[in-house]
Motif scaffolding. Structure first.
Motif, PDB file in Angstrom:
ATOM      1  N   LYS A  30      -5.211  -8.390   0.103  1.00 48.78           N
ATOM      2  CA  LYS A  30      -5.142  -9.011   1.427  1.00 48.78           C
ATOM      3  C   LYS A  30      -5.709  -8.040   2.462  1.00 48.78           C
ATOM      4  O   LYS A  30      -5.634  -6.814   2.297  1.00 48.78           O
ATOM      5  N   PRO A  31      -6.279  -8.553   3.547  1.00 51.40           N
ATOM      6  CA  PRO A  31      -6.854  -7.678   4.581  1.00 51.40           C
ATOM      7  C   PRO A  31      -5.862  -6.644   5.100  1.00 51.40           C
ATOM      8  O   PRO A  31      -6.247  -5.502   5.383  1.00 51.40           O
ATOM      9  N   THR A  32      -4.591  -7.018   5.220  1.00 48.50           N
ATOM     10  CA  THR A  32      -3.602  -6.054   5.718  1.00 48.50           C
ATOM     11  C   THR A  32      -3.417  -4.895   4.748  1.00 48.50           C
ATOM     12  O   THR A  32      -3.192  -3.756   5.179  1.00 48.50           O
ATOM     13  N   GLU A  33      -3.507  -5.172   3.447  1.00 50.39           N
ATOM     14  CA  GLU A  33      -3.394  -4.104   2.452  1.00 50.39           C
ATOM     15  C   GLU A  33      -4.576  -3.139   2.559  1.00 50.39           C
ATOM     16  O   GLU A  33      -4.404  -1.913   2.459  1.00 50.39           O
ATOM     17  N   ILE A  34      -5.755  -3.692   2.757  1.00 46.71           N
ATOM     18  CA  ILE A  34      -6.952  -2.861   2.870  1.00 46.71           C
ATOM     19  C   ILE A  34      -6.874  -1.974   4.112  1.00 46.71           C
ATOM     20  O   ILE A  34      -7.155  -0.773   4.066  1.00 46.71           O
ATOM     21  N   ASP A  35      -6.473  -2.571   5.235  1.00 47.01           N
ATOM     22  CA  ASP A  35      -6.370  -1.807   6.484  1.00 47.01           C
ATOM     23  C   ASP A  35      -5.351  -0.675   6.348  1.00 47.01           C
ATOM     24  O   ASP A  35      -5.601   0.447   6.794  1.00 47.01           O
ATOM     25  N   ALA A  36      -4.214  -0.968   5.745  1.00 48.31           N
ATOM     26  CA  ALA A  36      -3.164   0.048   5.590  1.00 48.31           C
ATOM     27  C   ALA A  36      -3.644   1.188   4.703  1.00 48.31           C
ATOM     28  O   ALA A  36      -3.400   2.367   4.994  1.00 48.31           O
ATOM     29  N   PHE A  37      -4.325   0.858   3.624  1.00 50.65           N
ATOM     30  CA  PHE A  37      -4.824   1.884   2.704  1.00 50.65           C
ATOM     31  C   PHE A  37      -5.853   2.779   3.385  1.00 50.65           C
ATOM     32  O   PHE A  37      -5.764   4.012   3.329  1.00 50.65           O
ATOM     33  N   LEU A  38      -6.831   2.192   4.045  1.00 46.76           N
ATOM     34  CA  LEU A  38      -7.880   2.981   4.683  1.00 46.76           C
ATOM     35  C   LEU A  38      -7.325   3.822   5.824  1.00 46.76           C
ATOM     36  O   LEU A  38      -7.806   4.932   6.086  1.00 46.76           O
ATOM     37  N   LEU A 152      -3.422   3.837  -7.545  1.00 47.07           N
ATOM     38  CA  LEU A 152      -3.700   5.091  -8.233  1.00 47.07           C
ATOM     39  C   LEU A 152      -4.082   6.191  -7.247  1.00 47.07           C
ATOM     40  O   LEU A 152      -3.583   7.311  -7.328  1.00 47.07           O
ATOM     41  N   VAL A 153      -4.983   5.871  -6.340  1.00 44.15           N
ATOM     42  CA  VAL A 153      -5.445   6.863  -5.366  1.00 44.15           C
ATOM     43  C   VAL A 153      -4.293   7.385  -4.516  1.00 44.15           C
ATOM     44  O   VAL A 153      -4.258   8.562  -4.141  1.00 44.15           O
ATOM     45  N   MET A 154      -3.315   6.526  -4.223  1.00 40.96           N
ATOM     46  CA  MET A 154      -2.200   6.917  -3.363  1.00 40.96           C
ATOM     47  C   MET A 154      -1.017   7.487  -4.135  1.00 40.96           C
ATOM     48  O   MET A 154      -0.047   7.939  -3.532  1.00 40.96           O
TER      49      MET A 154
END
Length: 211
Positions: A30-38, A152-154
Motif C-alpha cells: 500500500k502507498p502508506t507502507e511505501i512512504d513509511a519505509f522510505l 528484510l531491509v528493516m
C-alpha cells in the motif's frame, strides 16, 4: 483406513503449512507502507549512491508476486579492519559473515537462494557496457514479495550485519527480475513430491507390516 487417512492427511497438512509460509497472502504494498519505509530509510540509499526514486517506482508497481533479485558482487580480497575485533581480516570473510546474518532473515521472510556461484572467467559476450570490474560471485535470491524485501531491509539482524557487507564489497549491483522460462523445478513442486514420496513409503510400510 484410519491410518492411511492420517498419513496422507498429515502430508497435506504439512504441504498446506509450507504454502502458508512460502506464498504471499497479503497482496501488493500500500502507498502508506511505501512512504513509511522510505521515510525510515531516508539518507541510507543516497549514502551508497542509490536512488530512492528507483526503489519507490519498483515498490509502487508491486503486483504481489514473488521475484528474484540478481546480485553481482566484487568482493574485497585485501585485508580490512574487522569492526567487531579491530583485527585485520580478508574483506571476503566479512562478506561471508554478513551472509550468515542475511540468510536466516531471508528464510524468515519467505525467501531463499535460487543459485549462488563464483565467476570463472571474464566477459565472453558484451557490448555497449562498462568493462568487467572483476566480479567475484553472483547470486539469485528469491523473495516472497516486495513487502518481504522491505521487512528484510528493516530487520535489526540485517541492519546489524550491513557494515560487514560494505567492508567486504568493492562493487555490486542488483536488480529485480521475474521468471519467464525455467527448466528447474521450484520448491512448490519439489516439496509436494517429497511429501508425497514420504507418505507413499509410509503407506507401503504400513501395508507390509499389516500383512
Amino acid at each position: 483406513m484410519m491410518a492411511e487417512g492420517i498419513i496422507w492427511g498429515t502430508a497435506l497438512l504439512a504441504y498446506g503449512t509450507f504454502r502458508l509460509w512460502y506464498d504471499n497472502w497479503s497482496g501488493p504494498l500500500k502507498p502508506t507502507e511505501i512512504d513509511a519505509f522510505l521515510a525510515q530509510m531516508a539518507g541510507r540509499f543516497e549514502a551508497t549512491g542509490n536512488s530512492p526514486d528507483v526503489l519507490r517506482a519498483f515498490l509502487a508497481a508491486d503486483d504481489g508476486r514473488e521475484f528474484v533479485m540478481l546480485n553481482l558482487v566484487k568482493a574485497q580480497l585485501d585485508p580490512v579492519e574487522d569492526p567487531q575485533t579491530g583485527q585485520m581480516v580478508q574483506g571476503f570473510e566479512l562478506l561471508k559473515r554478513y551472509s550468515k546474518r542475511f540468510m536466516p532473515v531471508l528464510f524468515r521472510n519467505g525467501g531463499h537462494p535460487g543459485i549462488v556461484g563464483r565467476k570463472v572467467g571474464g566477459y565472453v559476450d558484451a557490448w555497449n557496457t562498462e568493462p568487467d570490474p572483476g566480479w567475484t560471485v553472483f547470486g539469485l535470491m528469491r523473495y516472497r514479495s516486495r513487502r518481504d524485501m522491505i521487512k528484510l531491509v528493516m530487520d535489526p539482524a540485517f541492519m546489524a550485519g550491513h557494515p560487514d557487507k560494505l567492508l567486504g564489497t568493492l562493487a555490486t549491483f542488483s536488480f529485480p527480475t521475474q521468471r519467464v522460462l525455467s527448466f528447474y523445478v521450484g520448491p512448490r513442486v519439489t516439496v509436494a513430491l517429497v511429501l508425497a514420496l514420504i507418505a507413499a513409503l509410509s503407506h507401503l510400510m504400513m501395508l507390509t507390516i499389516a500383512s
